[in-house]
Write a protein that holds these residues in place. Structure first.
Motif, mmCIF file in Angstrom:
data_model
loop_
_atom_site.group_PDB
_atom_site.id
_atom_site.type_symbol
_atom_site.label_atom_id
_atom_site.label_comp_id
_atom_site.label_asym_id
_atom_site.label_seq_id
_atom_site.Cartn_x
_atom_site.Cartn_y
_atom_site.Cartn_z
ATOM 1 N N LYS A 68 25.696 20.068 61.473
ATOM 2 C CA LYS A 68 25.802 21.524 61.325
ATOM 3 C C LYS A 68 26.465 21.889 60.005
ATOM 4 O O LYS A 68 26.056 22.850 59.327
ATOM 5 C CB LYS A 68 26.590 22.125 62.489
ATOM 6 N N LEU A 69 27.491 21.125 59.629
ATOM 7 C CA LEU A 69 28.173 21.365 58.361
ATOM 8 C C LEU A 69 27.206 21.201 57.191
ATOM 9 O O LEU A 69 27.162 22.045 56.283
ATOM 10 C CB LEU A 69 29.353 20.396 58.222
ATOM 11 N N ASN A 70 26.399 20.140 57.231
ATOM 12 C CA ASN A 70 25.419 19.912 56.166
ATOM 13 C C ASN A 70 24.382 21.035 56.107
ATOM 14 O O ASN A 70 23.995 21.483 55.023
ATOM 15 C CB ASN A 70 24.731 18.566 56.361
ATOM 16 N N LEU A 104 32.495 33.480 48.825
ATOM 17 C CA LEU A 104 33.841 32.918 48.669
ATOM 18 C C LEU A 104 34.428 32.530 50.022
ATOM 19 O O LEU A 104 34.976 31.432 50.194
ATOM 20 C CB LEU A 104 34.761 33.923 47.967
ATOM 21 N N ILE A 105 34.311 33.434 50.998
ATOM 22 C CA ILE A 105 34.833 33.148 52.340
ATOM 23 C C ILE A 105 34.093 31.967 52.958
ATOM 24 O O ILE A 105 34.699 31.056 53.525
ATOM 25 C CB ILE A 105 34.725 34.398 53.241
ATOM 26 N N ASN A 106 32.763 31.971 52.810
ATOM 27 C CA ASN A 106 31.946 30.943 53.458
ATOM 28 C C ASN A 106 32.214 29.559 52.898
ATOM 29 O O ASN A 106 32.380 28.597 53.644
ATOM 30 C CB ASN A 106 30.473 31.298 53.319
ATOM 31 N N PHE A 107 32.236 29.437 51.575
ATOM 32 C CA PHE A 107 32.483 28.116 50.996
ATOM 33 C C PHE A 107 33.905 27.643 51.267
ATOM 34 O O PHE A 107 34.156 26.447 51.399
ATOM 35 C CB PHE A 107 32.157 28.110 49.499
ATOM 36 N N ILE A 111 34.466 24.115 53.140
ATOM 37 C CA ILE A 111 35.313 23.073 52.554
ATOM 38 C C ILE A 111 36.446 22.724 53.509
ATOM 39 O O ILE A 111 36.818 21.561 53.661
ATOM 40 C CB ILE A 111 35.843 23.524 51.180
ATOM 41 N N GLN A 112 36.982 23.733 54.192
ATOM 42 C CA GLN A 112 38.025 23.470 55.183
ATOM 43 C C GLN A 112 37.500 22.578 56.307
ATOM 44 O O GLN A 112 38.182 21.674 56.771
ATOM 45 C CB GLN A 112 38.549 24.786 55.762
ATOM 46 N N ALA A 113 36.270 22.808 56.752
ATOM 47 C CA ALA A 113 35.676 21.965 57.797
ATOM 48 C C ALA A 113 35.345 20.581 57.269
ATOM 49 O O ALA A 113 35.361 19.605 58.014
ATOM 50 C CB ALA A 113 34.411 22.625 58.341
ATOM 51 N N LEU A 161 38.148 18.114 66.779
ATOM 52 C CA LEU A 161 36.763 18.574 66.876
ATOM 53 C C LEU A 161 36.687 20.068 67.180
ATOM 54 O O LEU A 161 35.805 20.773 66.670
ATOM 55 C CB LEU A 161 36.022 17.784 67.952
ATOM 56 N N ASP A 162 37.603 20.561 68.010
ATOM 57 C CA ASP A 162 37.621 21.990 68.323
ATOM 58 C C ASP A 162 37.910 22.815 67.065
ATOM 59 O O ASP A 162 37.319 23.886 66.876
ATOM 60 C CB ASP A 162 38.662 22.295 69.403
ATOM 61 N N ASP A 163 38.816 22.326 66.208
ATOM 62 C CA ASP A 163 39.123 23.037 64.964
ATOM 63 C C ASP A 163 37.901 23.109 64.054
ATOM 64 O O ASP A 163 37.594 24.159 63.494
ATOM 65 C CB ASP A 163 40.278 22.342 64.224
#
Length: 194
Positions: A68-70, A104-107, A111-113, A161-163
Motif C-alpha cells: 500500500k505504501l508503494n 507536502l502533507i502527503n509526502f 515518509i513517516q510510514a 503495524l497499527d501506527d
C-alpha cells in the motif's frame, strides 16, 4: 521493514532499528506463575503453533502495508507529474495552494510510514547467557516461556503495524483530496479558457 520472529523462546525481545540491538534495548518478559496448573506438552505445542500462525498473519499484514505504501508513492508521483506537465501549479490560485499543501502533507505522511520502526524479535541471540539459561529448562517450562515470548512479540509488533496503517489511511485520504483538487482545477481552467 520487518524482522523474522524465531520460534525459539527467551525472556528478552530484541528491538531492531535497522542496526544491531544493544543490551539496553531489551524487553523483559517474566514467565507467568502457571506452575500450579498442569499443562501438558501437547497443549503447549498446540498453543505455540497457534501463536506462530498469528505471527505469520502479522508478517503478511506487514507486507500488505508495504505494498500500500508503494502504491501511494506511485500514485502521488503520478499526480505530481500530471500537475507539472499541465503547468497548473505555476499559476497562483486557491487550487494550486491546496495542491501544494496536499503534496507536502502527503509526502510527509508517506515518509513517516516509510521510516523504519523498532521490531521485536525473539530470542535475542546477542545474549549468550540468556540462551544458556533457557536451554537448561525442562521441556514444559521452555515451551511455556516460548509461548509467552511469542505473544509479547505479537503485541509489540501490532502497535507498530497499527501506527503504519493509520498513517497510510490518512495518506490515502489526502491523495484523494489532491486528485479531486487537480481534477477541479483542470476543469475550471478548461471551461474558463476554452
Amino acid at each position: 521493514m520487518t524482522s523474522a520472529v524465531h520460534p525459539l523462546a527467551s525472556n528478552d525481545l530484541s528491538l531492531n532499528h535497522a542496526q544491531p540491538a544493544s543490551p539496553s534495548s531489551n524487553l523483559e518478559t517474566a514467565i507467568p506463575p502457571l506452575t500450579a496448573v498442569s499443562l501438558s506438552t501437547t497443549t503447549l505445542e498446540l498453543a505455540a503453533q497457534d501463536v506462530r500462525r498469528v505471527l505469520d498473519i502479522q508478517r503478511e499484514q506487514n507486507q500488505i502495508l508495504t505494498t500500500k505504501l508503494n502504491i501511494l508513492f506511485v500514485a502521488n508521483g503520478a499526480l505530481l507529474t500530471t500537475l507539472s506537465i499541465s503547468h497548473l501549479a505555476s499559476v497562483l490560485s486557491l487550487f494550486s495552494m491546496v495542491e501544494v499543501l496536499g503534496f507536502l502533507i502527503n509526502f510527509t505522511l508517506l515518509i513517516q510510514a516509510f521510516l523504519p520502526r523498532q521490531t521485536a524479535v525473539s530470542p535475542n541471540l546477542e545474549d549468550r547467557r540468556l540462551l544458556e539459561r533457557y536451554l537448561g529448562l525442562g521441556t514444559g517450562d521452555y515451551q511455556l516461556q516460548m509461548l509467552v515470548n511469542l505473544a509479547e512479540t505479537y503485541h509489540f509488533n501490532k502497535q507498530r503495524l497499527d501506527d503504519v496503517s493509520e498513517t497510510l489511511r490518512f495518506s490515502a485520504y489526502v491523495t484523494w483530496i489532491v486528485a479531486v483538487t487537480i481534477l477541479l482545477h483542470m476543469m475550471t481552467v478548461y471551461f474558463l479558457f476554452a
